[in-house]
Design a protein around this motif. Structure first.
Motif, PDB file in Angstrom:
ATOM      1  N   ASP A 110     -22.448  35.577  52.697  1.00 54.90           N
ATOM      2  CA  ASP A 110     -23.271  35.049  51.609  1.00 54.90           C
ATOM      3  C   ASP A 110     -22.684  35.542  50.279  1.00 54.90           C
ATOM      4  O   ASP A 110     -21.770  34.917  49.747  1.00 54.90           O
ATOM      5  CB  ASP A 110     -24.724  35.503  51.843  1.00 54.90           C
ATOM      6  CG  ASP A 110     -25.704  34.878  50.875  1.00 54.90           C
ATOM      7  OD1 ASP A 110     -25.369  33.863  50.249  1.00 54.90           O
ATOM      8  OD2 ASP A 110     -26.829  35.401  50.749  1.00 54.90           O
ATOM      9  N   THR A 111     -23.149  36.679  49.768  1.00 57.91           N
ATOM     10  CA  THR A 111     -22.546  37.218  48.537  1.00 57.91           C
ATOM     11  C   THR A 111     -21.128  37.720  48.793  1.00 57.91           C
ATOM     12  O   THR A 111     -20.315  37.770  47.877  1.00 57.91           O
ATOM     13  CB  THR A 111     -23.374  38.395  47.985  1.00 57.91           C
ATOM     14  OG1 THR A 111     -23.360  39.455  48.939  1.00 57.91           O
ATOM     15  CG2 THR A 111     -24.791  37.981  47.663  1.00 57.91           C
ATOM     16  N   GLY A 112     -20.857  38.138  50.028  1.00 52.51           N
ATOM     17  CA  GLY A 112     -19.554  38.710  50.363  1.00 52.51           C
ATOM     18  C   GLY A 112     -19.522  40.220  50.231  1.00 52.51           C
ATOM     19  O   GLY A 112     -18.530  40.859  50.574  1.00 52.51           O
ATOM     20  N   LEU A 113     -20.615  40.816  49.743  1.00 52.80           N
ATOM     21  CA  LEU A 113     -20.642  42.272  49.512  1.00 52.80           C
ATOM     22  C   LEU A 113     -20.488  43.052  50.810  1.00 52.80           C
ATOM     23  O   LEU A 113     -19.767  44.046  50.869  1.00 52.80           O
ATOM     24  CB  LEU A 113     -21.944  42.675  48.806  1.00 52.80           C
ATOM     25  CG  LEU A 113     -22.079  42.207  47.353  1.00 52.80           C
ATOM     26  CD1 LEU A 113     -23.490  42.471  46.828  1.00 52.80           C
ATOM     27  CD2 LEU A 113     -21.040  42.885  46.459  1.00 52.80           C
ATOM     28  N   THR A 114     -21.153  42.598  51.862  1.00 54.54           N
ATOM     29  CA  THR A 114     -21.083  43.298  53.149  1.00 54.54           C
ATOM     30  C   THR A 114     -19.654  43.275  53.686  1.00 54.54           C
ATOM     31  O   THR A 114     -19.089  44.315  54.024  1.00 54.54           O
ATOM     32  CB  THR A 114     -22.019  42.623  54.180  1.00 54.54           C
ATOM     33  OG1 THR A 114     -23.323  42.520  53.608  1.00 54.54           O
ATOM     34  CG2 THR A 114     -22.071  43.401  55.466  1.00 54.54           C
ATOM     35  N   LEU A 115     -19.077  42.090  53.733  1.00 46.85           N
ATOM     36  CA  LEU A 115     -17.724  41.960  54.267  1.00 46.85           C
ATOM     37  C   LEU A 115     -16.709  42.693  53.391  1.00 46.85           C
ATOM     38  O   LEU A 115     -15.774  43.317  53.900  1.00 46.85           O
ATOM     39  CB  LEU A 115     -17.347  40.481  54.377  1.00 46.85           C
ATOM     40  CG  LEU A 115     -15.980  40.213  54.984  1.00 46.85           C
ATOM     41  CD1 LEU A 115     -15.898  40.731  56.411  1.00 46.85           C
ATOM     42  CD2 LEU A 115     -15.658  38.729  54.942  1.00 46.85           C
ATOM     43  N   ASP A 137     -20.384  30.154  56.503  1.00 45.36           N
ATOM     44  CA  ASP A 137     -19.987  30.526  55.148  1.00 45.36           C
ATOM     45  C   ASP A 137     -20.989  29.879  54.195  1.00 45.36           C
ATOM     46  O   ASP A 137     -21.220  28.672  54.267  1.00 45.36           O
ATOM     47  CB  ASP A 137     -18.564  30.013  54.880  1.00 45.36           C
ATOM     48  CG  ASP A 137     -18.071  30.391  53.493  1.00 45.36           C
ATOM     49  OD1 ASP A 137     -18.578  31.385  52.934  1.00 45.36           O
ATOM     50  OD2 ASP A 137     -17.168  29.704  52.973  1.00 45.36           O
ATOM     51  N   LYS A 138     -21.621  30.705  53.356  1.00 43.86           N
ATOM     52  CA  LYS A 138     -22.546  30.176  52.342  1.00 43.86           C
ATOM     53  C   LYS A 138     -21.988  30.552  50.974  1.00 43.86           C
ATOM     54  O   LYS A 138     -22.319  31.608  50.438  1.00 43.86           O
ATOM     55  CB  LYS A 138     -23.944  30.778  52.534  1.00 43.86           C
ATOM     56  CG  LYS A 138     -24.579  30.459  53.876  1.00 43.86           C
ATOM     57  CD  LYS A 138     -26.097  30.607  53.858  1.00 43.86           C
ATOM     58  CE  LYS A 138     -26.533  32.002  53.493  1.00 43.86           C
ATOM     59  NZ  LYS A 138     -28.022  32.150  53.598  1.00 43.86           N
ATOM     60  N   PRO A 139     -21.083  29.739  50.430  1.00 43.78           N
ATOM     61  CA  PRO A 139     -20.340  30.144  49.222  1.00 43.78           C
ATOM     62  C   PRO A 139     -21.157  30.117  47.918  1.00 43.78           C
ATOM     63  O   PRO A 139     -20.691  30.646  46.910  1.00 43.78           O
ATOM     64  CB  PRO A 139     -19.186  29.132  49.156  1.00 43.78           C
ATOM     65  CG  PRO A 139     -19.629  27.970  49.967  1.00 43.78           C
ATOM     66  CD  PRO A 139     -20.626  28.445  50.972  1.00 43.78           C
ATOM     67  N   PHE A 159     -31.688  29.860  53.754  1.00 43.83           N
ATOM     68  CA  PHE A 159     -31.822  30.993  54.669  1.00 43.83           C
ATOM     69  C   PHE A 159     -32.030  30.457  56.074  1.00 43.83           C
ATOM     70  O   PHE A 159     -33.006  29.772  56.344  1.00 43.83           O
ATOM     71  CB  PHE A 159     -32.965  31.922  54.265  1.00 43.83           C
ATOM     72  CG  PHE A 159     -32.860  33.252  54.958  1.00 43.83           C
ATOM     73  CD1 PHE A 159     -32.092  34.269  54.405  1.00 43.83           C
ATOM     74  CD2 PHE A 159     -33.475  33.471  56.179  1.00 43.83           C
ATOM     75  CE1 PHE A 159     -31.959  35.490  55.063  1.00 43.83           C
ATOM     76  CE2 PHE A 159     -33.339  34.679  56.846  1.00 43.83           C
ATOM     77  CZ  PHE A 159     -32.587  35.695  56.280  1.00 43.83           C
ATOM     78  N   VAL A 160     -31.095  30.768  56.963  1.00 42.17           N
ATOM     79  CA  VAL A 160     -31.129  30.209  58.310  1.00 42.17           C
ATOM     80  C   VAL A 160     -31.274  31.305  59.364  1.00 42.17           C
ATOM     81  O   VAL A 160     -30.892  32.458  59.132  1.00 42.17           O
ATOM     82  CB  VAL A 160     -29.871  29.353  58.591  1.00 42.17           C
ATOM     83  CG1 VAL A 160     -29.839  28.125  57.700  1.00 42.17           C
ATOM     84  CG2 VAL A 160     -28.592  30.164  58.425  1.00 42.17           C
ATOM     85  N   VAL A 161     -31.841  30.920  60.506  1.00 42.50           N
ATOM     86  CA  VAL A 161     -32.036  31.859  61.615  1.00 42.50           C
ATOM     87  C   VAL A 161     -31.587  31.217  62.923  1.00 42.50           C
ATOM     88  O   VAL A 161     -31.453  29.996  63.024  1.00 42.50           O
ATOM     89  CB  VAL A 161     -33.513  32.299  61.742  1.00 42.50           C
ATOM     90  CG1 VAL A 161     -33.963  33.106  60.524  1.00 42.50           C
ATOM     91  CG2 VAL A 161     -34.438  31.101  61.975  1.00 42.50           C
TER      92      VAL A 161
HETATM   93  P1  IMP Z   1     -23.700  39.227  52.120  1.00 45.10           P
HETATM   94  O1  IMP Z   1     -23.393  40.688  51.967  1.00 45.10           O
HETATM   95  O2  IMP Z   1     -24.546  38.716  50.979  1.00 45.10           O
HETATM   96  O3  IMP Z   1     -22.485  38.377  52.325  1.00 45.10           O
HETATM   97  O4  IMP Z   1     -24.658  39.077  53.336  1.00 45.10           O
HETATM   98  C1  IMP Z   1     -24.248  39.150  54.631  1.00 45.10           C
HETATM   99  C2  IMP Z   1     -25.396  39.553  55.528  1.00 45.10           C
HETATM  100  O5  IMP Z   1     -26.665  39.088  55.016  1.00 45.10           O
HETATM  101  C3  IMP Z   1     -25.253  38.917  56.866  1.00 45.10           C
HETATM  102  O6  IMP Z   1     -24.486  39.696  57.746  1.00 45.10           O
HETATM  103  C4  IMP Z   1     -26.697  38.722  57.297  1.00 45.10           C
HETATM  104  O7  IMP Z   1     -27.180  39.888  57.953  1.00 45.10           O
HETATM  105  C5  IMP Z   1     -27.463  38.529  56.015  1.00 45.10           C
HETATM  106  N1  IMP Z   1     -27.693  37.087  55.709  1.00 45.10           N
HETATM  107  C6  IMP Z   1     -27.182  36.356  54.696  1.00 45.10           C
HETATM  108  N2  IMP Z   1     -27.616  35.079  54.731  1.00 45.10           N
HETATM  109  C7  IMP Z   1     -28.405  34.992  55.827  1.00 45.10           C
HETATM  110  C8  IMP Z   1     -29.150  33.904  56.417  1.00 45.10           C
HETATM  111  O8  IMP Z   1     -29.172  32.751  55.962  1.00 45.10           O
HETATM  112  N3  IMP Z   1     -29.856  34.215  57.540  1.00 45.10           N
HETATM  113  C9  IMP Z   1     -29.872  35.463  58.104  1.00 45.10           C
HETATM  114  N4  IMP Z   1     -29.195  36.493  57.585  1.00 45.10           N
HETATM  115  C10 IMP Z   1     -28.473  36.268  56.447  1.00 45.10           C
END
Ligand code: IMP
Ligand code: MG
Length: 191
Positions: A110-115, A137-139, A159-161
């Motif tokens: 999503d934001t890419g911060l985690t990766l 990928d949610k750019p 937001f998906v599950v």
């Molecule tokens: P990022 O650090 O914003 O890229 O977020 C990545 C993490 O956020 C993912 O590994 C998920 O745990 C959570 N996340 C982001 N978008 C979704 C979503 O649409 N559904 C469920 N979890 C999400």
């Protein structure tokens, strides 16, 4: 989403996004592509818990090169669905990745911060190569530009599950992916 076995989830879901057959077919394609790219090499899969558990289980069975797998867990969102921006290592890898061909497998970027945090940690350990495969990928809200080698599906900002992805630890067991009802993101779930 019309599957009666998963009727418990229906009140929480807004719209179907990807059905089980579509997910399975795409993950098999990704496996074939990765297997071609890594021919003659062993791939060391680093699965990011917990969301990647479904894709990694299916992807491993679609790989036709030698594979090993390890797990890493980080907390990015805390108990809330919204990004806090803070990333914390909860579970480190069991094995060294030095000199190995590492493929990080994620559920969603999503934001890419985690990766970005995970890639920083792994890069310092000097793998022979480091690539990323993500189911989704949610750019729309990307804050850091990241090299993503394999993408299953690109989705709009929803937001998906399901298929490993959770909302407050729920819905990981759905074999399909659906959009969560937006009003629920602010509400408590019924037990
Ligand atoms: P990022 O650090 O914003 O890229 O977020 C990545 C993490 O956020 C993912 O590994 C998920 O745990 C959570 N996340 C982001 N978008 C979704 C979503 O649409 N559904 C469920 N979890 C999400
Ligand atoms: Mg999550």
């Amino acid at each position: 989403m019309s599957d009666e076995r998963f009727a418990f989830a229906r009140p929480y879901l807004a719209a179907p996004i990807l059905d089980a057959e579509t997910l399975q077919a795409r993950v098999r394609e990704m496996g074939a592509e990765i297997s071609r790219d890594y021919r003659g090499r062993a791939v060391h899969v680093v699965a990011v818990l917990k969301g990647s558990m479904m894709i990694v289980a299916d992807l491993l069975r679609a790989l036709t090169v030698p594979v090993s797998v390890d797990f890493i867990a980080v907390s990015s969102y805390g108990p809330e669905a919204r990004a806090s921006g803070a990333v914390r290592l909860i579970k480190d890898l069991d094995e060294s990745i030095a000199g190995r061909h590492v493929l990080v497998v994620e559920d969603v970027i999503d934001t890419g911060l985690t990766l970005n945090y995970i890639l920083g940690v792994l890069r310092r350990r000097q793998p022979a190569s480091l690539e990323v495969a993500t189911l989704l990928d949610k750019p729309a809200h990307r804050l850091v530009d990241l090299p993503i080698r394999y993408i299953g599906f690109t989705l709009p900002d929803r937001f998906v599950v399901g298929y490993g992805l959770d909302f407050r630890e729920r819905f990981r067991n759905l074999p399909f992916i659906a959009e969560l009802r937006e009003d629920l993101i602010e509400e408590e779930l019924i037990e």
